[in-house]
Design a protein around this motif. Structure first.
Motif, mmCIF file in Angstrom:
data_model
loop_
_atom_site.group_PDB
_atom_site.id
_atom_site.type_symbol
_atom_site.label_atom_id
_atom_site.label_comp_id
_atom_site.label_asym_id
_atom_site.label_seq_id
_atom_site.Cartn_x
_atom_site.Cartn_y
_atom_site.Cartn_z
ATOM 1 N N GLY A 137 6.191 8.194 -15.433
ATOM 2 C CA GLY A 137 6.226 9.585 -15.003
ATOM 3 C C GLY A 137 7.512 10.284 -15.432
ATOM 4 N N MET A 138 8.402 9.525 -16.115
ATOM 5 C CA MET A 138 9.653 10.118 -16.560
ATOM 6 C C MET A 138 9.377 11.095 -17.698
ATOM 7 N N ASN A 139 10.264 12.066 -17.851
ATOM 8 C CA ASN A 139 9.999 13.164 -18.777
ATOM 9 C C ASN A 139 10.690 13.031 -20.131
ATOM 10 N N PHE A 140 10.996 11.824 -20.578
ATOM 11 C CA PHE A 140 11.622 11.665 -21.887
ATOM 12 C C PHE A 140 10.658 12.171 -22.965
ATOM 13 N N GLU A 141 11.241 12.723 -24.007
ATOM 14 C CA GLU A 141 10.386 13.246 -25.080
ATOM 15 C C GLU A 141 9.792 12.143 -25.928
ATOM 16 N N HIS A 142 10.614 11.146 -26.146
ATOM 17 C CA HIS A 142 10.171 10.081 -27.042
ATOM 18 C C HIS A 142 9.729 8.859 -26.272
ATOM 19 N N MET A 143 8.541 8.918 -25.712
ATOM 20 C CA MET A 143 7.972 7.746 -25.042
ATOM 21 C C MET A 143 6.650 7.462 -25.723
ATOM 22 N N PRO A 144 6.679 6.655 -26.829
ATOM 23 C CA PRO A 144 5.509 6.517 -27.712
ATOM 24 C C PRO A 144 4.226 6.180 -26.956
ATOM 25 N N GLU A 145 4.285 5.274 -25.945
ATOM 26 C CA GLU A 145 3.035 4.848 -25.329
ATOM 27 C C GLU A 145 2.302 5.989 -24.644
ATOM 28 N N LEU A 146 3.027 7.049 -24.318
ATOM 29 C CA LEU A 146 2.366 8.165 -23.649
ATOM 30 C C LEU A 146 1.374 8.862 -24.591
ATOM 31 N N LYS A 147 1.632 8.681 -25.856
ATOM 32 C CA LYS A 147 0.769 9.334 -26.856
ATOM 33 C C LYS A 147 -0.428 8.455 -27.221
ATOM 34 N N TRP A 148 -0.341 7.167 -26.959
ATOM 35 C CA TRP A 148 -1.431 6.259 -27.326
ATOM 36 C C TRP A 148 -2.741 6.701 -26.716
ATOM 37 N N LYS A 149 -3.781 6.416 -27.446
ATOM 38 C CA LYS A 149 -5.085 6.821 -26.942
ATOM 39 C C LYS A 149 -5.425 6.042 -25.661
ATOM 40 N N TYR A 150 -5.150 4.759 -25.729
ATOM 41 C CA TYR A 150 -5.510 3.944 -24.554
ATOM 42 C C TYR A 150 -4.297 3.615 -23.690
ATOM 43 N N GLY A 151 -3.297 4.534 -23.821
ATOM 44 C CA GLY A 151 -2.067 4.312 -23.032
ATOM 45 C C GLY A 151 -2.373 4.266 -21.544
ATOM 46 N N TYR A 152 -3.148 5.195 -21.074
ATOM 47 C CA TYR A 152 -3.411 5.295 -19.643
ATOM 48 C C TYR A 152 -4.157 4.067 -19.115
ATOM 49 N N PRO A 153 -5.305 3.699 -19.767
ATOM 50 C CA PRO A 153 -5.978 2.484 -19.284
ATOM 51 C C PRO A 153 -5.048 1.266 -19.349
ATOM 52 N N MET A 154 -4.276 1.210 -20.426
ATOM 53 C CA MET A 154 -3.339 0.097 -20.536
ATOM 54 C C MET A 154 -2.373 0.079 -19.335
ATOM 55 N N ALA A 155 -1.853 1.263 -19.011
ATOM 56 C CA ALA A 155 -0.910 1.352 -17.897
ATOM 57 C C ALA A 155 -1.576 0.894 -16.604
ATOM 58 N N LEU A 156 -2.784 1.476 -16.348
ATOM 59 C CA LEU A 156 -3.509 1.077 -15.138
ATOM 60 C C LEU A 156 -3.739 -0.436 -15.139
ATOM 61 N N GLY A 157 -4.113 -0.946 -16.333
ATOM 62 C CA GLY A 157 -4.348 -2.389 -16.437
ATOM 63 C C GLY A 157 -3.111 -3.191 -16.110
ATOM 64 N N MET A 158 -2.000 -2.757 -16.701
ATOM 65 C CA MET A 158 -0.769 -3.512 -16.441
ATOM 66 C C MET A 158 -0.398 -3.508 -14.961
ATOM 67 N N ILE A 159 -0.529 -2.302 -14.388
ATOM 68 C CA ILE A 159 -0.194 -2.201 -12.961
ATOM 69 C C ILE A 159 -1.105 -3.127 -12.152
ATOM 70 N N THR A 160 -2.408 -3.031 -12.419
ATOM 71 C CA THR A 160 -3.367 -3.853 -11.672
ATOM 72 C C THR A 160 -3.071 -5.332 -11.869
ATOM 73 N N LEU A 161 -2.832 -5.687 -13.135
ATOM 74 C CA LEU A 161 -2.577 -7.090 -13.431
ATOM 75 C C LEU A 161 -1.364 -7.612 -12.653
ATOM 76 N N THR A 162 -0.269 -6.839 -12.742
ATOM 77 C CA THR A 162 0.943 -7.259 -12.031
ATOM 78 C C THR A 162 0.651 -7.427 -10.549
ATOM 79 N N CYS A 163 -0.053 -6.456 -9.985
ATOM 80 C CA CYS A 163 -0.352 -6.528 -8.552
ATOM 81 C C CYS A 163 -1.196 -7.766 -8.242
#
Lengths: 322, 322, 322, 322, 322
Positions: E283-309
């Protein structure tokens, strides 16, 4: 080290003796010899054993020290061990020992590891010839009375200390100090108790039931000492019991304080969790969140957050968590 | 196994005997026989039972072992069981047993599961013929005295250990180790107490009131042993009592430490919760949040967050939570 | 201060005496003198010692006070110390002392640090000449009975107080007050116990076994006092025991309450943590988060968050954490 | 149910009797009758009461059962109640009862609610005619010895169980199981103690002081039983004491573990709170936050967060919180 | 109130008497009078005192009530106080009193504050003339036996109650109820103990050692009552001891439960803290955060969070925190 050695007749001082003269006086039926030693050497003890016909086991006890307080009969001779208790310069309790041999016409006291002189006992006894006339038994009483009287200030100091701990026991944040003091105080009480209780049991045999001949005439005096020891012992028991309760109460206070801390923690955590949740919600990136566009959306949000926090705060205040 | 078997007369060694010779000497009115066995076989015990006319029940107790310490009269013969306590190579306490049969003119000692020899007792007794002259009762005393004297270093070691635990008791983070040591120490104290207390009760019958004939001449010596046992017993009771208090105090210390930890946790949680709440608020997506446009809005925000945290930190520091 | 001094014969008052007249009456075989002092001076005590031939040690005890309750025989004279216990104006317990000397034909009572008059005892005794005829022993009983009777209201007040604490013990949030009250109550019980227990032990010698001559005729009356003391003592022991249990129970209640608080904390923390986590996820800045574009994305998000929180809330409610 | 009924003379079996024959043998001066009943009916007891002239109260006790262990004299007849303790098939402790009536020339044993036969006692006694010759008193001893001997394996099992609990007591996470086992073990110890302690007190009257005539010749045997009971009793007291300490220690261990958990919780909460706070700050929406524009701002941020967390982690590790 | 008043001769009822007739019968050497009063008035007591020559102190005790249980001798007359304990309609324990005066040829019982009639005692006694022939002492026994027998159901009820509490003691969430019940039960046990223990001590004087003449012929009966009291007393002591342990164990269970709750709290807090931290970072506002641009960035993020949990969840599950 020989402190002094005096012969008495009919309650009055007859002469200062050298060790060699003892045998001349100890045989006379109407007089008695009172010898005081301090940190006696083996030689001195051997001489005394020879002069007064003392038993091997008693001499060994007097030499080695570290005995329990006791009063023992060896034939017509009494052998008593008493503990002295004194505060050292650094305010610590230190135990010393006084061994006393009492025969029909002699008293021999041996003082070990103790700074408190027994000279005052002799001085006072010499000022009261009508009492000193009672003979060796009375001298024995006078020494014991002096030893026991010196327990009282120690006990008083311990009572005062317990009271000062009790004043702290319901004060927040003092639990650690209290428990350390209580434990240390208990240790000291045990030390004094070891001096008092066995002596008390032994002294009871000097005034009730069959009494050793040499103490027969001073029964009421030994009962008086016994009474003092009973009083000290009862005080020590109460102190011990109170310390036990105080430790329990102290633990309760710690638990109560922790419980109060937990409640405060819970309350503040709740308040901030609510604020953070609200902020998180308005920090979401949905496109269609109408209030984000409102002119006064931000002050409204701040207002809502503040209001909720204040309401929570007052609620927690009311139930006593804050 | 037979260790040795000697006849004594008038305090002096008469002859080393073989088992067969015993009957020649045991009948003589003016001499006595002292036999020492170790881990005795059933045969050896049967022989001895025959030689000295010992009671079935006593022999059975000596054979099976695992008795409580005791002193029993079977007619004119005394039967005593004592526990030896010794530290094994691996620093563990181990209990063994010494059974002693004492008659008018014989002493029979049987040592079981114990590494400590009693040879020293015989050597010392033979060096003091004026005491050995007292006969079988005195030998009985000498053996008992040797057994009891060996309790002292054990007790001293336990006192030292308790003191070293006490030094740790108010140290943070040592609670788990302390409680394990205290529990283990208590277990060992109980083991020694089982050796001491019943023996003490039994020995009291050897010097006060009606005393078995064979011990009559050594009353004062048994009183001395009794006195040692009383001292050991009192020390054990104090150790037990102190361990009880130490366990309670240790629990208090754990609770106090936990309470301190909870406070620290509460304090830091509070500080970060505040920081997070502020950050959350400025992370909201309202369109009209004027400070977000300010040139120095960000430093101001960081400054405010830092300031609030520092103020909170100092406040927590002052009330002692940090 | 002399309160009064009266001679009695055959159960009836003969005359009010001045101190000088005492010697005229105390010698008569058929009458006895009853003197009452309060906070006696050294001179008064010296006069009385001379008149009635009292022992030095007893006089010293009466002068210094702060003795344990006791009954002692000095030849034919009895010396008794009793503690009075009274509530001061500020509702605190205060201990005073009554010393009584009893001879064949005299009773001397000395009251110290006590506001409660014993005049009622004399008045009642004079109203019952058939009992007063029993002589000095009966007067001794009457004084003791009066002192002991005054323990009952104190005990009753302490029982009532304990009951009112017990009513609070299972009430939430009252732990701190309860523990303070229990500790304070225990302190007061110990004070009364110190007055009662030693007196009880002493009184038992006035009615069972060999009884001092002067009390012989009043055995049954002293047994009655003894019975009262037994009853008080049993009540005190129960109070003490109950306080001990109450302290334990109070600690349990604090721990239970803390446990309940912890659960509530855990529950609310959980609920808000979930809300915050959801909000955090939708606050992420990924470019491709389809739901952010949905028209009803925001209400849906709010709904999901609310729903989850409500489900959690109900679940926590069901397991009793909220 | 009648188990058996035998007459003995001079240590040897004379004849198996029917109930009717008893009166023929019980009158003979030189022989005695030994009757064994099991779960006796009222009729059987009435018959026996008539045959041996037993007291109403004793018969009533034997009929109803559920008595405390005891030994009572009714004239020349002894009446004893002993508890048997045995493990049931499901490993539970069960208490039964053996009532014994002993007269000059009869022994009547009544066994209730117990599966353990006493037949072995009779068999062993018949193999040792030189002991059986002592008569009814010796038979009484033999029965009691058999009952008491059966306590030992029970005690041993309980000691083993306590040791296995002790092995678990310092193991994390076993507190709940430990406390349940300790409580259950204590319950069983109390059950055995109820069998042992009153019997011990009663048996002491069979060998010391005035001894019932019928036991006079077997004094030393009853002392042996007494000794066994003393040993069992001492073991039970130690078990009880150890369980008390173990419960305390277990509570301490729970508190210590909780304290460790709290610290871990605090540590991890701290680490994540820091990460979240950092992320929150860079998630704020200020326009002028230069680092957000940096090319390596994001890795730097991640690096800083990771670094801070690692530093915190190591610090917590060092102080032992993790 | 006079319940009844009957003269007996040789174990058989002679006549119902009015109060005036008593003096005609009480003087006859071969008969005795048995009077029963309930909540007696002062007048009735005065009449009885006159008829039977009772002592003032005993009458006063019977009048005032609230005495400890006791048995006292006044010359040839015995005075006994016993407590009755009964469950009221509302299931509360209530204590009443029975005072009994026993002389050579009379028994007078006075029942106070008790609903349980003693009529059954008289009826049963009249059915057994061979026992009633023993005279007043036996009647005294019969009354005492009836009072003591009524303690048993009370004790049984308390044992049952304790067992039902014990069944709850290891059940989660029942701590508060348990501790309230245990405390209440302890209070009731103390009430019964006050009835039992002093009576037991007094009864022991009616069968062992010197026994009052009137009880001489019923020694064995009083020993039987004593035995019952011993049994009740032992049960009460065990109940008390068990309650003490149960309170301790209950506290342990609360602490264990709290510890388990803390662990759960820690585990869930940990899981959500991780999720929130991840979300915060993305949720940080850095301009250069490549994964935010990825097509499957969001599912990946949700996946990582779920996996860790999920990983965390399983780990906590494995160590038993969840």
């Amino acid at each position: 080290m020989l402190i002094n050695c005096v012969a008495y007749q009919d309650g009055k001082k007859l002469a200062d003796l050298s060790v060699e003269d003892i045998s001349n006086y100890v045989g006379r039926p109407d007089c008695f010899v009172w010898v005081a030693l301090r940190d006696a050497t083996d030689d001195e003890l051997a001489t005394m054993q020879h002069e007064f016909g003392l038993h091997d086991l008693a001499i060994e006890d007097a030499r080695h020290g570290h005995q329990r307080p006791k009063v023992e009969e060896y034939g017509d001779t009494l052998f008593a061990v008493m503990h002295t208790v004194e505060l050292s310069a650094t305010d610590e309790l230190r135990a010393g020992e006084v061994s006393v041999f009492v025969g029909r016409n002699f008293v021999l006291s041996v003082r070990n590891r103790s700074h408190q002189s027994l000279l005052g006992v002799r001085a006072r006894a010499e000022r009261e010839p009508h009492l000193l006339r009672h003979g060796a038994g009375f001298v024995f009483y006078a020494i014991m009375d002096a030893v026991v009287d010196r327990y009282f200030p120690i006990i008083d100091a311990m009572e005062t200390e317990l009271e000062s701990i009790e004043d702290q026991i319901f004060v927040r944040g003092s639990a650690r100090t209290n428990i350390e003091h209580l434990y240390e105080l208990k240790r000291r009480i045990m030390l004094v108790k070891h001096a008092v209780t066995p002596l008390m049991e032994s002294v009871s045999k000097l005034w009730s039931g069959r009494v050793p001949l040499v103490c027969e005439g001073s029964r009421e005096y030994f009962r008086d000492v016994y009474d003092h020891l009973m009083r000290i012992n009862a005080t020590l028991d109460t102190l011990r019991d109170t310390i036990g309760t105080a430790i329990q109460v102290n633990l309760s206070m710690v638990t109560i304080e922790e419980s109060e801390t937990t409640k405060q923690l819970a309350a503040w955590a709740g308040i901030f969790a609510v604020a953070t949740a609200f902020a998180g919600i308005w920090g979401m990136n949905f496109e269609h969140m109408p209030e984000l566009k409102w002119k006064y959306g931000y002050p409204m949000a701040l207002g809502m957050i503040t209001l909720t926090c204040v309401l929570l705060y007052r609620r927690f205040k009311r139930v006593g968590w804050l």
